[in-house]
Design an enzyme around this catalytic site. Structure first.
Site, mmCIF file in Angstrom:
data_model
loop_
_atom_site.group_PDB
_atom_site.id
_atom_site.type_symbol
_atom_site.label_atom_id
_atom_site.label_comp_id
_atom_site.label_asym_id
_atom_site.label_seq_id
_atom_site.Cartn_x
_atom_site.Cartn_y
_atom_site.Cartn_z
ATOM 1 N N GLU A 91 1.716 -56.898 -27.125
ATOM 2 C CA GLU A 91 1.237 -57.863 -26.106
ATOM 3 C C GLU A 91 1.651 -57.379 -24.705
ATOM 4 O OE1 GLU A 91 2.217 -62.114 -26.933
ATOM 5 O OE2 GLU A 91 3.274 -62.058 -25.028
ATOM 6 N N HIS A 119 4.484 -57.541 -32.417
ATOM 7 C CA HIS A 119 3.296 -58.204 -31.843
ATOM 8 C C HIS A 119 3.510 -58.371 -30.341
ATOM 9 C CE1 HIS A 119 1.477 -61.860 -30.182
ATOM 10 N NE2 HIS A 119 0.443 -61.622 -30.979
ATOM 11 N N ASN A 120 4.685 -58.839 -29.976
ATOM 12 C CA ASN A 120 4.954 -59.072 -28.559
ATOM 13 C C ASN A 120 5.071 -57.765 -27.777
ATOM 14 O OD1 ASN A 120 5.016 -61.722 -29.389
ATOM 15 N ND2 ASN A 120 6.757 -62.253 -28.094
ATOM 16 N N SER A 134 2.691 -67.048 -33.414
ATOM 17 C CA SER A 134 2.072 -66.633 -32.155
ATOM 18 C C SER A 134 0.830 -67.458 -31.853
ATOM 19 C CB SER A 134 1.676 -65.160 -32.199
ATOM 20 O OG SER A 134 1.021 -64.823 -30.988
ATOM 21 N N LYS A 172 6.672 -60.139 -35.631
ATOM 22 C CA LYS A 172 6.375 -60.915 -34.412
ATOM 23 C C LYS A 172 6.879 -60.181 -33.168
ATOM 24 C CE LYS A 172 4.988 -63.896 -31.578
ATOM 25 N NZ LYS A 172 5.787 -64.596 -30.651
HETATM 26 C C1 6PG Z 1 3.011 -65.586 -28.546
HETATM 27 C C2 6PG Z 1 3.740 -65.220 -27.298
HETATM 28 C C3 6PG Z 1 4.942 -66.076 -27.161
HETATM 29 C C4 6PG Z 1 5.521 -66.107 -25.769
HETATM 30 C C5 6PG Z 1 6.222 -64.845 -25.439
HETATM 31 C C6 6PG Z 1 6.282 -64.594 -23.966
HETATM 32 O O1 6PG Z 1 2.819 -64.697 -29.352
HETATM 33 O O2 6PG Z 1 2.644 -66.748 -28.679
HETATM 34 O O3 6PG Z 1 4.119 -63.885 -27.345
HETATM 35 O O4 6PG Z 1 5.836 -65.694 -28.153
HETATM 36 O O5 6PG Z 1 4.559 -66.401 -24.847
HETATM 37 O O6 6PG Z 1 7.499 -64.963 -25.944
HETATM 38 O O7 6PG Z 1 7.197 -63.630 -23.811
HETATM 39 P P1 6PG Z 1 7.787 -63.199 -22.443
HETATM 40 O O8 6PG Z 1 8.360 -64.419 -21.792
HETATM 41 O O9 6PG Z 1 8.826 -62.194 -22.818
HETATM 42 O O10 6PG Z 1 6.639 -62.636 -21.688
#
Ligand code: 6PG
Length: 471
Positions: free
Chosen positions: A193, A189-190, A132, A186
């Site tokens: 996010e 984490h998302n 990430s 991960k």
């Molecule tokens: C990270 C981000 C990365 C990416 C996402 C965006 O941790 O660096 O999360 O993995 O920007 O995959 O996800 P979406 O396109 O689903 O918003």
């Protein structure tokens, strides 16, 4: 096959792979690189500048593998899904027992488990590695979540910790557990996010539609908040994006960006896995659903014609919510979202026998990743000596924060609801907290209904055993 000179290989030179490779080279590693289209390889080498000396480029897969020292470590950074399987098949004939294939993309952890099983008995290791931090992170220090065999972690630990972000001297890279553990962490984490971003967007919506503030004025608030309890990368970039002017129109850039958000799947997977595990993840669910709703542009335009467009500015007229209360509401929502995320991690750890190091998860998210924040340091401390399955909202530090902030969350959600401003993630956070602290809920009625129509039985408050009602 003879030994090559490269310490590590990176296959896939789109921006993330290219930046990871440059990061390795900068940290004194010899890096073997390759890519499906050879044109990109020469372009990458041309652009590597002074790092060129530490790069061994090959277009041929066998040559690429040969250029690595044994045991070989090959990082695959290609699009998630079938391309990963295709790439593994390309390299498999040239790899030997003891070598490791590392998928550094945003894979579904179930695919990672399957791929690990697919290599069982071959002597090859498969590592699912969550990375990430976006492009910048990959280049200068991402947060890295490693899942795979302990043997492969022993080999990869030093080089990966060297390229990872650093939080006060501690590398933001650790071993999460076997097979899919790294990719699962991960994914969550998302999911967090998504929740963080959605709640920030909802607060922005209150400033815009409730207060009638323009983007630059709102930006100032986010910039100020970034110096306080909400200090985080996402709050920082929110301030920056809101302050940016579109060079074409001269308007704030956010005002001309279409309100339809993309999603590649990790948020959705978080919610699906939470559901499978029976863990409430309502804030993440609301965030994923809000993105889905945002993409239904035409329908929303039709509905605004049918039901009337949101025009309210009643929040500011009534002066009923202060900027400070919005800040506190966001903090309370954040605590609920992270409590859910960590609860999903704990349940998955038990279900899959991973023994996820929850405190290390919080630690490696303190820098490098997209949700990095001061707050994660408090989560890491909350795990000190605590029972790992205790809800984070019960950790004294968060209990105190929630006692101070939950009335603001209630006020903000209440006022937004009355003004017709949607706040699905903040509402979900509030409902989660209220449900969590409710001494007697309403599932007694659900049980009565279930027993009524399906004789499913219920337990009584005053006697042990399984009972049926005289319906
Ligand atoms: C990270 C981000 C990365 C990416 C996402 C965006 O941790 O660096 O999360 O993995 O920007 O995959 O996800 P979406 O396109 O689903 O918003």
């Amino acid at each position: 096959m003879t030994d090559g000179s490269a310490d590590i290989g990176v296959y896939g030179l789109a921006v993330m792979g290219a930046n990871l490779a440059l990061n390795f080279a900068e940290k004194q590693h010899m890096v073997a690189v390759s890519n499906r289209s050879s044109g990109r390889i020469s372009q990458f080498v041309d652009e590597a500048g002074s790092l060129k000396d530490r790069i061994v480029a090959s277009a041929d897969p066998e040559q690429f593998v040969r250029s690595l020292k044994r045991p070989r470590s090959v990082i695959i950074m290609v699009q998630a899904g079938t391309p990963v399987d295709q790439t593994i098949e390309v390299f498999r004939p040239f790899l030997e027992p003891g070598d490791t294939v590392i998928d550094a993309g945003n894979a579904n952890f179930l695919d990672t488990v399957q791929r690990t099983q697919g290599l069982d008995g071959t002597g090859l290791h498969f590592v699912g590695m969550g990375v990430s931090g976006g492009e910048e992170g990959a280049r200068h220090g991402p947060s890295i979540m490693v899942g795979g065999s302990k043997e492969s972690w022993r080999i990869l630990k030093a080089p990966l910790q060297k390229i990872a972000a650093d939080y006060k001297g501690e590398p933001c890279c650790d071993y999460m557990g076997p097979d899919g553990a790294g990719h699962f962490v991960k994914t969550i984490h998302n999911g967090i996010e998504y929740a963080d971003m959605q709640m920030i967007a909802e607060i922005y919506g209150i400033f815009r539609d409730g207060f009638g503030w323009d983007a630059p004025r709102t930006s100032d608030v986010f910039e100020k908040w970034n110096e306080g309890r909400l200090n985080s990368y996402l709050i920082e970039i929110t301030g920056k994006t809101l302050a940016t002017t579109d060079p074409k129109s001269g308007m704030p850039l956010v005002d001309i960006i279409l309100d339809s958000a993309g999603q590649k799947g990790t948020g959705r997977w978080s919610v699906i896995e939470a559901q499978k595990l029976g863990v409430p993840a309502s804030v993440m669910e609301a965030a994923v659903a809000a993105r889905s709703m945002s993409s239904r542009l035409e329908e929303r335009v039709t509905a605004s014609g049918v039901f009337g467009r949101l025009t309210s500015s009643s929040i500011v007229e009534a002066e009923s919510v202060s900027v400070g209360e919005l800040e506190a509401a966001l903090l309370a929502g954040k605590i609920a979202a992270y409590a859910q995320g960590f609860a999903v991690l704990e349940a998955a750890s038990q279900e899959h026998g991973w023994n996820l190091p929850l405190q290390s998860v919080a630690k490696i998210w303190r820098a490098g990743c997209i949700i990095r924040s001061a707050f994660l340091d408090e989560i890491a401390s909350a795990f000190d000596g605590a029972e790992r399955d205790r809800n984070l909202m019960l950790a004294p530090v968060f209990t105190d924060m929630l006692r101070d902030s939950h009335q603001s969350l209630r006020k903000v959600v209440g006022n937004a609801v009355f003004a017709g401003i949607p706040v699905p993630a903040l509402s979900a956070a509030l409902a989660y907290l209220d449900d969590f602290r409710r001494y007697r809920g309403t599932a007694n009625l659900i049980q009565a209904q279930r027993d009524f129509f399906g004789a499913h039985g219920f337990r009584r408050t005053d006697e042990a055993g399984d009972f049926h009602g005289p319906w």
